[in-house]
Design a protein around this motif. Sequence first.
Motif, PDB file in Angstrom:
ATOM      1  N   TYR A 260      -8.322 -35.200  11.577  1.00 15.46           N
ATOM      2  CA  TYR A 260      -7.908 -35.261  10.172  1.00 15.46           C
ATOM      3  C   TYR A 260      -7.682 -36.677   9.680  1.00 15.46           C
ATOM      4  N   ARG A 261      -8.256 -37.630  10.401  1.00 20.03           N
ATOM      5  CA  ARG A 261      -7.986 -39.026  10.068  1.00 20.03           C
ATOM      6  C   ARG A 261      -8.158 -39.316   8.566  1.00 20.03           C
ATOM      7  N   GLU A 262      -9.286 -38.873   7.994  1.00 18.31           N
ATOM      8  CA  GLU A 262      -9.543 -39.172   6.579  1.00 18.31           C
ATOM      9  C   GLU A 262      -8.473 -38.569   5.670  1.00 18.31           C
ATOM     10  N   GLN A 263      -8.179 -37.295   5.891  1.00 18.64           N
ATOM     11  CA  GLN A 263      -7.196 -36.625   5.045  1.00 18.64           C
ATOM     12  C   GLN A 263      -5.812 -37.235   5.223  1.00 18.64           C
ATOM     13  N   GLU A 264      -5.476 -37.630   6.476  1.00 13.13           N
ATOM     14  CA  GLU A 264      -4.172 -38.241   6.729  1.00 13.13           C
ATOM     15  C   GLU A 264      -4.051 -39.533   5.925  1.00 13.13           C
ATOM     16  N   GLN A 265      -5.176 -40.252   5.860  1.00 12.35           N
ATOM     17  CA  GLN A 265      -5.201 -41.501   5.115  1.00 12.35           C
ATOM     18  C   GLN A 265      -4.954 -41.246   3.625  1.00 12.35           C
ATOM     19  N   VAL A 266      -5.626 -40.205   3.092  1.00  8.19           N
ATOM     20  CA  VAL A 266      -5.449 -39.844   1.680  1.00  8.19           C
ATOM     21  C   VAL A 266      -3.983 -39.534   1.406  1.00  8.19           C
ATOM     22  N   ALA A 267      -3.404 -38.706   2.253  1.00  6.11           N
ATOM     23  CA  ALA A 267      -2.015 -38.290   2.066  1.00  6.11           C
ATOM     24  C   ALA A 267      -1.090 -39.496   2.109  1.00  6.11           C
ATOM     25  N   LEU A 268      -1.369 -40.400   3.039  1.00  7.25           N
ATOM     26  CA  LEU A 268      -0.508 -41.560   3.222  1.00  7.25           C
ATOM     27  C   LEU A 268      -0.595 -42.506   2.026  1.00  7.25           C
ATOM     28  N   GLU A 269      -1.833 -42.747   1.570  1.00  9.40           N
ATOM     29  CA  GLU A 269      -2.002 -43.669   0.444  1.00  9.40           C
ATOM     30  C   GLU A 269      -1.317 -43.136  -0.814  1.00  9.40           C
ATOM     31  N   LEU A 270      -1.486 -41.846  -1.037  1.00  3.71           N
ATOM     32  CA  LEU A 270      -0.858 -41.225  -2.194  1.00  3.71           C
ATOM     33  C   LEU A 270       0.658 -41.381  -2.102  1.00  3.71           C
TER      34      LEU A 270
ATOM     35  N   PHE B 280      -4.297 -29.318  -1.143  1.00  4.53           N
ATOM     36  CA  PHE B 280      -4.154 -30.671  -0.604  1.00  4.53           C
ATOM     37  C   PHE B 280      -4.702 -31.669  -1.627  1.00  4.53           C
ATOM     38  N   PRO B 281      -4.115 -32.845  -1.888  1.00  8.64           N
ATOM     39  CA  PRO B 281      -2.936 -33.389  -1.216  1.00  8.64           C
ATOM     40  C   PRO B 281      -1.590 -33.081  -1.891  1.00  8.64           C
ATOM     41  N   GLU B 282      -1.585 -32.144  -2.865  1.00  9.90           N
ATOM     42  CA  GLU B 282      -0.280 -31.750  -3.422  1.00  9.90           C
ATOM     43  C   GLU B 282       0.569 -31.150  -2.298  1.00  9.90           C
ATOM     44  N   TYR B 283      -0.071 -30.322  -1.465  1.00 12.05           N
ATOM     45  CA  TYR B 283       0.550 -29.846  -0.239  1.00 12.05           C
ATOM     46  C   TYR B 283       0.013 -30.707   0.898  1.00 12.05           C
ATOM     47  N   ASP B 284       0.834 -30.939   1.930  1.00 12.21           N
ATOM     48  CA  ASP B 284       0.471 -31.935   2.938  1.00 12.21           C
ATOM     49  C   ASP B 284      -0.530 -31.465   3.983  1.00 12.21           C
ATOM     50  N   THR B 285      -0.702 -30.149   4.139  1.00 13.67           N
ATOM     51  CA  THR B 285      -1.540 -29.675   5.235  1.00 13.67           C
ATOM     52  C   THR B 285      -3.021 -29.809   4.876  1.00 13.67           C
ATOM     53  N   PRO B 286      -3.792 -30.522   5.690  1.00 14.22           N
ATOM     54  CA  PRO B 286      -5.209 -30.680   5.390  1.00 14.22           C
ATOM     55  C   PRO B 286      -6.060 -29.582   6.016  1.00 14.22           C
ATOM     56  N   VAL B 287      -7.268 -29.420   5.527  1.00 11.02           N
ATOM     57  CA  VAL B 287      -8.236 -28.552   6.184  1.00 11.02           C
ATOM     58  C   VAL B 287      -9.581 -29.227   5.975  1.00 11.02           C
ATOM     59  N   ARG B 288     -10.472 -29.074   6.929  1.00 13.67           N
ATOM     60  CA  ARG B 288     -11.791 -29.679   6.789  1.00 13.67           C
ATOM     61  C   ARG B 288     -12.828 -28.605   6.604  1.00 13.67           C
ATOM     62  N   VAL B 289     -13.615 -28.689   5.567  1.00 18.31           N
ATOM     63  CA  VAL B 289     -14.731 -27.767   5.425  1.00 18.31           C
ATOM     64  C   VAL B 289     -15.965 -28.607   5.205  1.00 18.31           C
ATOM     65  N   GLY B 290     -16.938 -28.372   5.997  1.00 20.78           N
ATOM     66  CA  GLY B 290     -18.157 -29.157   5.860  1.00 20.78           C
ATOM     67  C   GLY B 290     -19.034 -28.595   4.765  1.00 20.78           C
ATOM     68  N   ARG B 291     -20.305 -29.004   4.794  1.00 21.46           N
ATOM     69  CA  ARG B 291     -21.235 -28.528   3.784  1.00 21.46           C
ATOM     70  C   ARG B 291     -21.819 -27.180   4.174  1.00 21.46           C
ATOM     71  N   ARG B 292     -22.038 -27.008   5.467  1.00 23.04           N
ATOM     72  CA  ARG B 292     -22.661 -25.766   5.932  1.00 23.04           C
ATOM     73  C   ARG B 292     -21.771 -25.137   7.004  1.00 23.04           C
ATOM     74  N   VAL B 293     -21.275 -23.968   6.697  1.00 21.80           N
ATOM     75  CA  VAL B 293     -20.260 -23.349   7.545  1.00 21.80           C
ATOM     76  C   VAL B 293     -20.806 -22.069   8.171  1.00 21.80           C
ATOM     77  N   ALA B 294     -20.668 -21.927   9.478  1.00 24.67           N
ATOM     78  CA  ALA B 294     -21.056 -20.683  10.148  1.00 24.67           C
ATOM     79  C   ALA B 294     -19.803 -19.947  10.590  1.00 24.67           C
ATOM     80  N   VAL B 295     -19.683 -18.688  10.164  1.00 23.44           N
ATOM     81  CA  VAL B 295     -18.525 -17.874  10.557  1.00 23.44           C
ATOM     82  C   VAL B 295     -19.018 -16.811  11.538  1.00 23.44           C
ATOM     83  N   ILE B 296     -18.414 -16.764  12.704  1.00 20.45           N
ATOM     84  CA  ILE B 296     -18.855 -15.814  13.725  1.00 20.45           C
ATOM     85  C   ILE B 296     -17.995 -14.558  13.655  1.00 20.45           C
ATOM     86  N   GLY B 297     -18.621 -13.396  13.427  1.00 21.96           N
ATOM     87  CA  GLY B 297     -17.875 -12.141  13.381  1.00 21.96           C
ATOM     88  C   GLY B 297     -18.280 -11.315  12.174  1.00 21.96           C
ATOM     89  N   GLY B 298     -17.886 -10.037  12.166  1.00 20.70           N
ATOM     90  CA  GLY B 298     -18.315  -9.158  11.086  1.00 20.70           C
ATOM     91  C   GLY B 298     -17.197  -8.304  10.509  1.00 20.70           C
TER      92      GLY B 298
END
Lengths: 279, 477
Positions: A260-270, B280-298
């Motif tokens: 989460y390095r990038e997001q951590e940076q965003v949060a920190l800068e803000l 995020f970033p109003e809330y502190d918890t981050p999540v990463r979503v890429g451009r192409r996401v594969a979800v395994i399961g039905g």
Amino acid sequence: MYKIVRKKVLNPVVKLMEVSAPDVANVCQPGQFIMIRVNETGERFPLTVADFDREKGTVTIVFQEVGKSTRLLGTLNEGDYILDFTGPLGRPTHIEKYGTVCVVGGGCGTAIAYPVARAFKEAGNYVITINGARTMDLLIYRKEMQEISDEFYETTDDGSCGVHGFVTTVLGDLIQKGRKIDLVFAVGPAIMMKFVAKTTEPSGIKTIVSLNSIMVDGTGMCGACRVTVGGQMKFACVDGPEFDGHQVDFNELMGRLNAYREQEQVALELWEKEHGGGK
Amino acid sequence: MSDEKKPKRQRKPPTKKVPMPEQDPMERIHNFNEVALGYTVELAVAEAEKCLQCRNPRCVSGCPVEVPIKDFIALIREGDFMGAAAKIKETNSLPAICGRVCPQETQCEAKCIYGIRNEPIAIGRLERFVADYARERGEELPEIAPKNGLRVAIVGSGPAGLTCAGDLAKLGYEVTIFEAFHKPGGVLVYGIPEFRLPKEIVAKEVDYLERLGVEIKCNYVIGKIRTIDQLLNDDDYDAVFIGTGAGHPNFLRIPGMNLVDVYSANEFLTRVNLMKAYKFPEYDTPVRVGRRVAVIGGGNVAMDAARTALRLGAEEVFIVYRRSREEMPARVEEVDHAEEEGIKFQLLTNPVEVLGDEKGNVIGMTCVRMKLGEPDESGRRRPIPIPNSEFVIDCDTVIVAIGNSPNPIVPSTTPGLETTKWGTIVIDEETGMTSREGVFAGGDIVTGAATVISAMGAGKRAARGIHEYLTKKRNKQ
Ligand SMILES: Cc1cc2nc3c(=O)[nH]c(=O)nc-3n(C[C@H](O)[C@H](O)[C@H](O)COP(=O)(O)OP(=O)(O)OC[C@H]3O[C@@H](n4cnc5c(N)ncnc54)[C@H](O)[C@@H]3O)c2cc1C
Ligand SMILES: Cc1cc2nc3c(=O)[nH]c(=O)nc-3n(C[C@H](O)[C@H](O)[C@H](O)COP(=O)(O)OP(=O)(O)OC[C@H]3O[C@@H](n4cnc5c(N)ncnc54)[C@H](O)[C@@H]3O)c2cc1C
Ligand code: SF4
Ligand code: SF4
Ligand code: FES
């Protein structure tokens, strides 16, 4: 809501807080940790039980301000409240009489190593401690560590205090000299623990490390903290956080810590923009 | 109306359910607001009018908690919506939730007699309508029996725990719920997304319980801060109910599972739902979503993860499932919604390796094509790999949604608590009691991952079991 009853600044980046949490204080053990959420918009993050007082009903945490969440916590003062303080989580350190135990603490890890070293001492071990940091200002728990140690070493990367070098410089020396060490316990940055494990591997000295993987719930529910130990998937929050250092895949752990390095940076800068540096 | 065959005599063409207004797919993939908007009074009455009011209403037998379906629909026809809501609440304390998330097509609606020739009566949509109607107008508290001086501890605040707590509070027990997370609701708050079940509804249900006098203690991980034995012996609880759910995520035994952009659906959904990473970033918890996401399961979990990824800005999202569409365990409505939103289905496909670069980032997923063989124990046809059919899905994020196992913290800290080899807790089906006297259990921790309504049913049965057990015990003294 959990009240902060004491706050102490240990060095420019490390703070200590004693928090009122009687039910946690009643049962927690060295090696266990707490999940903290400072406020309603905060993230959940783990901090180790650095000490506890069952009578006063308090738990002490010591933390290094590295990003948004730990800085936010650092702005709280005596009398303020932490919103969520969940624990104790993880397995306690296994304490027994091994003979000679070498406890290695790096940076803020020393605060976590301290109660463990004390417990080993109380269990009748001969305790060698190695306390390391980048520079003298960052060394913490110097007096406390020394008091409970049979042998005490300090190292700094820049040579401003104690041995010029890393904790592994001293540890390697001791092993080289043929000192009989029955157990090494190391806690600190992942890279330090990796090299401690490397140092002890040739002589086969049992080495326990306390992993600091990214966590979300801390109860075995999300798998964010998974690590490979001995080729098997383990969840650091329930199976650990302590593991056999010779079995841990540190490279994988370090990769996952950077997720989460990038997001951590965003949060920190803000945060810094809004709080003028956050100090 | 399409499949009209040449009728011998003139019969009315089969009717469909009155459609429920929904957010447009192209709009809703950019927000987390609820997808289905619910019936209006007119639509609800029109749908209710179609019910045959059968003498022997089979629909009821399809519902795990036997909601008096025929009767509540009759009340809708009369325009007595508050009465209808009260009717449902006789057996189902969480109708606003069940109306939204029950797999009606395999339960109540599967048995509806009207459904033999037509689409069945939209029981779920009607249930949701009356529950929302009543909630908006403020519900009165039911009659509560006078306090009987007995105390029950409930471990876990998912649908099983909430239901058990509510029933016991009404019977006069002093009830405390212990919840590991900082917010009560279980999967209802951390798993099922906002766009399918607004968290405000769950909060209202929790609030209702608190008004019934139930105490909720969050941040209490039982087995760590207190054990079951301490609750019984030191803290003076007369009985304990364990409703800790199936929260332990399973991963595949294939290479690449620990790469940086591989999530369990639990982690992904918890970050987004409970921790509000979508803000995020109003809330502190981050999540990463890429451009192409594969979800395994039905299953539902896979659909929720896929649709959440889409809303977080992924360009393309795939569901990778090893059987065919018919075998998918997800609710039909969720599969349809996912498809409308543009989720791509890679069916009869099984992952064999997640590929990563030197930094540990996901760069693709190798899969193998499957075909269906003989039915297995579950009655579903077993998927078999087709030799030499490997291919690579181009993706940068993988979400694993292949099921959850029971959380081991409570079983491993409660001596004498009998469990199966899968880690589920063994109970007496009638009473809900475990191998430990005075300790009851129900929901996913007993059945393995199942449904909201079955967990509620288990909570209800256990409440009855606890009441009988404690009444008997008291009479003996
Ligand atoms: C079981 C456990 C016990 C822990 N105990 C303590 C403790 O007692 N005292 C303490 O100071 N810290 C402890 N940590 C680490 C602590 O949880 C993290 O430092 C904290 O979550 C960082 O949050 P942040 O938002 O301030 O920083 P972030 O913005 O999340 O991170 C900023 C930078 O810090 C580094 N970082 C992030 N997470 C970690 C991590 N887990 N460990 C080391 N570096 C990290 C990364 O380089 C990152 O880029 C513990 C971790 C675990 C898993
Ligand atoms: C993403 C997702 C989507 C789903 N969609 C549907 C759907 O559309 N329809 C449907 O019918 N079902 C659905 N399900 C399944 C359904 O949500 C579950 O079957 C149901 O929630 C189980 O209820 P429960 O009360 O047994 O447990 P849970 O809801 O899992 O609640 C258990 C609670 O116990 C707490 N807990 C665990 N351990 C401890 C402890 N040691 N101490 C204190 N507290 C503890 C947990 O934090 C949690 O809050 C879905 C599940 C998921 C994950
Ligand atoms: S509770 Fe679920 S199964 Fe029962 S009637 Fe309502 S929607 Fe149908
Ligand atoms: S079975 Fe169908 S038609 Fe008959 S009462 Fe039930 S809902 Fe109405
Ligand atoms: S932190 Fe979620 S499983 Fe360990």
